[in-house]
Scaffold this motif. Structure first.
Motif, short mmCIF file in Angstrom:
data_model
loop_
_atom_site.label_atom_id
_atom_site.label_comp_id
_atom_site.label_asym_id
_atom_site.label_seq_id
_atom_site.Cartn_x
_atom_site.Cartn_y
_atom_site.Cartn_z
N VAL A 66 0.86 -1.18 0.00
CA VAL A 66 0.00 0.00 0.00
C VAL A 66 0.90 1.23 0.00
O VAL A 66 2.12 1.13 0.11
N GLU A 67 0.29 2.39 -0.12
CA GLU A 67 1.07 3.62 -0.15
C GLU A 67 1.88 3.77 1.13
O GLU A 67 1.34 3.72 2.23
N ASP A 68 3.18 3.93 0.99
CA ASP A 68 4.10 4.14 2.12
C ASP A 68 4.13 2.97 3.09
O ASP A 68 4.38 3.15 4.29
N GLY A 69 3.84 1.76 2.62
CA GLY A 69 3.92 0.64 3.54
C GLY A 69 3.31 -0.63 3.00
O GLY A 69 3.22 -0.84 1.78
N GLU A 70 2.87 -1.48 3.90
CA GLU A 70 2.23 -2.74 3.53
C GLU A 70 1.25 -3.14 4.63
O GLU A 70 1.37 -2.71 5.78
N ILE A 71 0.27 -3.94 4.25
CA ILE A 71 -0.70 -4.47 5.20
C ILE A 71 -0.80 -5.98 5.00
O ILE A 71 -0.26 -6.53 4.03
N THR A 72 -1.49 -6.63 5.92
CA THR A 72 -1.69 -8.08 5.83
C THR A 72 -3.16 -8.37 5.54
O THR A 72 -4.06 -7.71 6.08
N ARG A 130 -4.53 -0.23 8.20
CA ARG A 130 -3.85 0.53 9.25
C ARG A 130 -4.85 1.43 9.99
O ARG A 130 -5.86 1.85 9.42
N LEU A 131 -4.53 1.70 11.25
CA LEU A 131 -5.49 2.34 12.16
C LEU A 131 -5.12 3.79 12.50
O LEU A 131 -3.95 4.15 12.61
N ALA A 132 -6.18 4.58 12.70
CA ALA A 132 -6.04 5.94 13.23
C ALA A 132 -5.84 5.84 14.75
O ALA A 132 -6.20 4.83 15.36
N PRO A 133 -5.29 6.87 15.39
CA PRO A 133 -4.90 8.16 14.83
C PRO A 133 -3.53 8.16 14.15
O PRO A 133 -3.19 9.14 13.51
N TYR A 135 -2.64 6.50 11.59
CA TYR A 135 -2.90 6.49 10.15
C TYR A 135 -4.32 6.98 9.92
O TYR A 135 -5.26 6.20 9.75
N PRO A 136 -4.52 8.30 9.90
CA PRO A 136 -5.87 8.85 9.79
C PRO A 136 -6.41 8.77 8.37
O PRO A 136 -5.73 8.32 7.44
N TYR A 145 -9.10 -0.38 -0.17
CA TYR A 145 -9.28 -0.47 -1.62
C TYR A 145 -8.15 -1.27 -2.26
O TYR A 145 -8.39 -2.08 -3.18
N ALA A 146 -6.94 -1.08 -1.75
CA ALA A 146 -5.81 -1.86 -2.26
C ALA A 146 -6.02 -3.34 -2.00
O ALA A 146 -5.68 -4.19 -2.85
#
Length: 343
Positions: A66-72, A130-133, A135-136, A145-146
């Motif tokens: 994802v933008e500026d990182g990655e998720i699982t 990713r979670l806020a706050p 990652y808002p 969406y990714a």
């Protein structure tokens, strides 16, 4: 509207729920995350006798850039039966967890999705956005969406067939993400110009669909539950206000408030709504269902009078909790039977 007032009368079968212990502020977020994380041992005890045999499904975590990182994302795939055959491809449901965009994760509905996958014969993709706050807004939306796009791009690898059914599903803030990504996909050629890639159905459970500072004036008389249920259990208005503060989204952005998004000329997939009566978010869900239905979108609506937001996770053995679980499955069947697309 006045006719919804009776839905706030508490369900007598649901016991009293204590308030969150502490001051609700951003400083409390770490403690809230710990409170909302159920240890594995306890989850195993809660689901004892309910989880399908491990030989009947496979679980695999995948990394999504994802933008500026990655998720699982956690993919659960049923093991094909003899009748299905080794190369069988399943419909797929992409799931977004709740928690006000602030708490929660893969663990939240992990076991439920394993059960659903085996029982309903579909692949589930559990998204750890990713979670806020930290990652808002709009990061959780873009992550989600990714993950939806990754699911379609990797459908063959995970033995999924989106043409058999591509459902987006979520609870609370996760339902918000599901509704937003479904709407966004309708305007994206990657999805809209390929029949086998289109989202075919949505399941919106106790959804967040509007910011209270962005209520449309013409619907003010229908949006009463945010005040009426301000002291409701589990999700009082004070807690929801904290989530809004952490998420830091523009109140009228269509990527925040799908109810405000332009639907002109778009063919929406069918939507299954599950709405709780004793919930500050109740009326926005009921309004969105009505507006979509009036626009000739196929909808299915299940209401749980007197039940607070998220009650089904805490009290699954209640009559309403059992109905919630059965309705979720019936909603999946309903969407898959017609693949959710409008006439």
């Amino acid at each position: 509207m006045a006719q919804y007032t009776h839905l706030s009368t508490p369900d007598p079968e649901i016991p009293p729920i204590p308030k969150y212990p502490g001051v609700l502020s951003k400083d409390a977020v770490p403690a809230m995350r710990k409170l909302f994380t159920t240890p594995l041992e306890r989850r195993l005890a809660m689901y004892e006798g309910r989880l399908p045999d491990e030989s009947s499904y496979q679980v695999q975590d995948h990394t999504v850039k994802v933008e500026d990182g990655e998720i699982t994302v956690r993919v659960v795939t049923p093991v094909p039966t003899a009748n299905e055959g080794a190369e069988f491809e399943f419909p797929v449901m992409v799931y977004f967890h709740g928690g006000g965009w602030v708490v929660g994760g893969l663990h939240q509905k992990d076991f439920d999705l394993r059960i659903i996958s085996v029982e309903m014969r579909l692949i589930t993709v559990n998204v750890d956005y990713r979670l806020a706050p930290e990652y808002p807004f709009p990061i959780p939306v873009n992550d989600s969406y990714a993950a939806l796009k990754w699911t379609v791009e990797n459908a063959q690898t995970i033995h999924a067939s989106p043409s058999k059914g591509l459902i987006v599903c979520g609870a609370s803030a996760g339902a918000n993400l599901a509704a937003v990504v479904a709407h966004r996909s309708l305007k994206d050629p990657f999805f809209s110009q390929h029949e086998g890639r289109k989202v075919t159905g949505q399941i919106l459970q106790i959804p967040v669909l509007l910011h209270p500072q962005g209520y449309p004036a013409e619907y003010a008389g229908e949006l009463l539950s945010y005040e009426q249920n301000r002291d409701a259990p589990i999700l009082p208005r004070e807690l929801m206000d904290l989530f809004w503060e952490c998420y830091a989204a523009p109140p009228t952005s269509p990527d925040l408030a799908p109810l405000l998004a332009d639907r002109t000329g778009l063919k929406f997939p069918s939507v299954h709504f599950q709405i709780c009566g004793l919930d500050p978010l109740r009326d926005e869900g009921l309004l969105y269902e009505r507006l979509l239905r009036e626009e000739r979108v196929k909808t299915k609506l299940d209401i749980y009078p007197g039940a607070p937001h998220g009650f089904s996770s805490m009290f699954p053995a209640t009559t309403a909790g059992k109905k919630w679980d059965a309705d979720w499955r019936e909603g999946i069947r309903w969407l898959l039977a017609g693949k959710g697309m409008p006439n």
